[in-house]
Scaffold this active site. Sequence first.
Site, PDB file in Angstrom:
ATOM      1  N   ASP A 175       0.901  -1.184   0.059  1.00 53.25           N
ATOM      2  CA  ASP A 175       0.049   0.122  -0.098  1.00 53.25           C
ATOM      3  C   ASP A 175       0.877   1.412  -0.018  1.00 53.25           C
ATOM      4  O   ASP A 175       1.999   1.295   0.787  1.00 53.25           O
ATOM      5  CB  ASP A 175      -0.966  -0.070   1.352  1.00 53.25           C
ATOM      6  CG  ASP A 175      -2.124   0.888   1.190  1.00 53.25           C
ATOM      7  OD1 ASP A 175      -2.536   1.148   0.086  1.00 53.25           O
ATOM      8  OD2 ASP A 175      -2.327   1.331   2.432  1.00 53.25           O
ATOM      9  N   HIS A 180      -9.372   4.984  -1.741  1.00 56.73           N
ATOM     10  CA  HIS A 180      -8.829   4.800  -0.382  1.00 56.73           C
ATOM     11  C   HIS A 180      -9.688   5.421   0.592  1.00 56.73           C
ATOM     12  O   HIS A 180     -10.593   5.829   0.407  1.00 56.73           O
ATOM     13  CB  HIS A 180      -7.520   5.621  -0.715  1.00 56.73           C
ATOM     14  CG  HIS A 180      -6.299   4.671  -1.504  1.00 56.73           C
ATOM     15  ND1 HIS A 180      -5.242   4.307  -0.661  1.00 56.73           N
ATOM     16  CD2 HIS A 180      -6.389   4.057  -2.601  1.00 56.73           C
ATOM     17  CE1 HIS A 180      -4.551   3.651  -1.511  1.00 56.73           C
ATOM     18  NE2 HIS A 180      -5.200   3.651  -2.816  1.00 56.73           N
ATOM     19  N   GLY A 232     -11.153   4.196   3.126  1.00 55.82           N
ATOM     20  CA  GLY A 232     -12.718   3.659   3.284  1.00 55.82           C
ATOM     21  C   GLY A 232     -13.119   3.627   4.574  1.00 55.82           C
ATOM     22  O   GLY A 232     -14.614   3.653   4.866  1.00 55.82           O
ATOM     23  N   ASN A 266      -8.091   0.813   6.744  1.00 57.03           N
ATOM     24  CA  ASN A 266      -7.036   0.562   7.805  1.00 57.03           C
ATOM     25  C   ASN A 266      -7.579   1.026   9.092  1.00 57.03           C
ATOM     26  O   ASN A 266      -7.696   0.231  10.013  1.00 57.03           O
ATOM     27  CB  ASN A 266      -5.957   1.439   7.526  1.00 57.03           C
ATOM     28  CG  ASN A 266      -4.752   1.094   8.093  1.00 57.03           C
ATOM     29  OD1 ASN A 266      -4.662   0.154   9.102  1.00 57.03           O
ATOM     30  ND2 ASN A 266      -3.350   1.098   7.672  1.00 57.03           N
ATOM     31  N   ASP A 295       2.562   5.022  -5.299  1.00 55.28           N
ATOM     32  CA  ASP A 295       1.894   6.391  -4.681  1.00 55.28           C
ATOM     33  C   ASP A 295       2.771   7.691  -5.192  1.00 55.28           C
ATOM     34  O   ASP A 295       3.574   7.953  -4.833  1.00 55.28           O
ATOM     35  CB  ASP A 295       1.599   6.328  -3.461  1.00 55.28           C
ATOM     36  CG  ASP A 295       0.932   7.774  -2.983  1.00 55.28           C
ATOM     37  OD1 ASP A 295       0.822   8.610  -3.805  1.00 55.28           O
ATOM     38  OD2 ASP A 295       0.725   7.963  -1.681  1.00 55.28           O
TER      39      ASP A 295
HETATM   40  O1  G3H Z   1      -4.268   2.891   2.031  1.00 49.96           O
HETATM   41  C1  G3H Z   1      -4.816   2.740   3.152  1.00 49.96           C
HETATM   42  C2  G3H Z   1      -6.415   3.230   3.252  1.00 49.96           C
HETATM   43  O2  G3H Z   1      -6.751   4.257   2.269  1.00 49.96           O
HETATM   44  C3  G3H Z   1      -7.005   3.204   4.685  1.00 49.96           C
HETATM   45  O3  G3H Z   1      -7.712   4.342   4.751  1.00 49.96           O
HETATM   46  O4  G3H Z   1      -7.477   4.541   7.396  1.00 49.96           O
HETATM   47  O5  G3H Z   1      -9.226   5.708   6.129  1.00 49.96           O
HETATM   48  O6  G3H Z   1      -9.444   3.334   6.247  1.00 49.96           O
HETATM   49  P1  G3H Z   1      -8.512   4.210   6.176  1.00 49.96           P
HETATM   50 ZN    ZN Z   2      -4.742   4.616   1.353  1.00 52.88          ZN
END
Ligand code: G3H
Ligand code: ZN
Length: 299
Positions: free
Chosen positions: A80, A223, A225, A247, A102
């Site tokens: 990621d 991303h 979420g 995450n 990224d």
């Molecule tokens: O790349 C990881 C995510 O975009 C997680 O985002 O921590 O808001 O769920 P989040």
């Molecule tokens: Zn992310």
Amino acid sequence: MKNLKYYFEKAKKEKFAIGQFNFSTFEQVKGIVQAAKNLNSPVILGTSEGESKFVGLPEAVAMRNVLRKKYNVPVFLNLDHGKSFEAVKEAIDAGYDMVCFDGSKLPLEDLPAMPAHAGQAGNIKISKKVVSYAKWRGVLVEGEVGRFGTDASKIYQEEFKITEEFLTKPEEAKIYFAKTKVDVLAISIGNFHGMNVMGSVPRLDLVRFEEISNLLNIPFVLHGGSGTLDTDIRSAINFGVVKININTEIRLAFTNSLKKQLETNPDEITPYKYLQEPINEVQKIIEEKIKLFGSENKI
Ligand code: G3H
Ligand code: ZN
């Protein structure tokens, strides 16, 4: 077992999304994979650069391999937010199924060398290099155009509020995709890392997303979420999102449950006893997400 490309194509056709669930401990992985097994869903395990360093790339690959075999479910592994070619190359060499490059902080195209500076490789140039390295090794690549905001919590290191200039511009997304041929594209449409910004949850800019998806009929990634409204998640899937990253909600579920266990049983010193409840809490949250994303019974 079918590969990740197959599941992305299936997700696009049948309008569901596969969850990418980030982890930094084996207990979190257990909760994630048990949820996938329970609901017959493909899942992607994710490690950011920080999580990768803590877990170890070969160790993450070994966990994927062992649990994929033991539970007989499609479990994939994505690096990621790899910030450099070297970082994503390491994950590819270690055996990851997919890498996210990224380059969202870079200019889209190279900056020319000027007397004042030596020039800078742009997002497109490095993404192309990543794609050509990954493709013939059978690894998928996720690209990013636009930057995501970050909330002010301690979970993420930087605080960064999204403004109009960082949202994905449809034309730029089109150029980036045509030149790099990445497999999936992450877009910035008001999504952000973390749970809330200044005490509220910003809505997704679905008008912008519709514009992007009318121009580009490709698989997209959402991303940030965690905390996103269910209705926005469903609309995003409808416009072509095939992967959603979570995450913060996993970190919160795991850490809050662990704190509670240690507070209520201060004399307990056996990890397999006080870690069971945090695993259950992770599993619970993943099962909710799998149902929301529509990937239940999609194996
Ligand atoms: O790349 C990881 C995510 O975009 C997680 O985002 O921590 O808001 O769920 P989040
Ligand atoms: Zn992310």
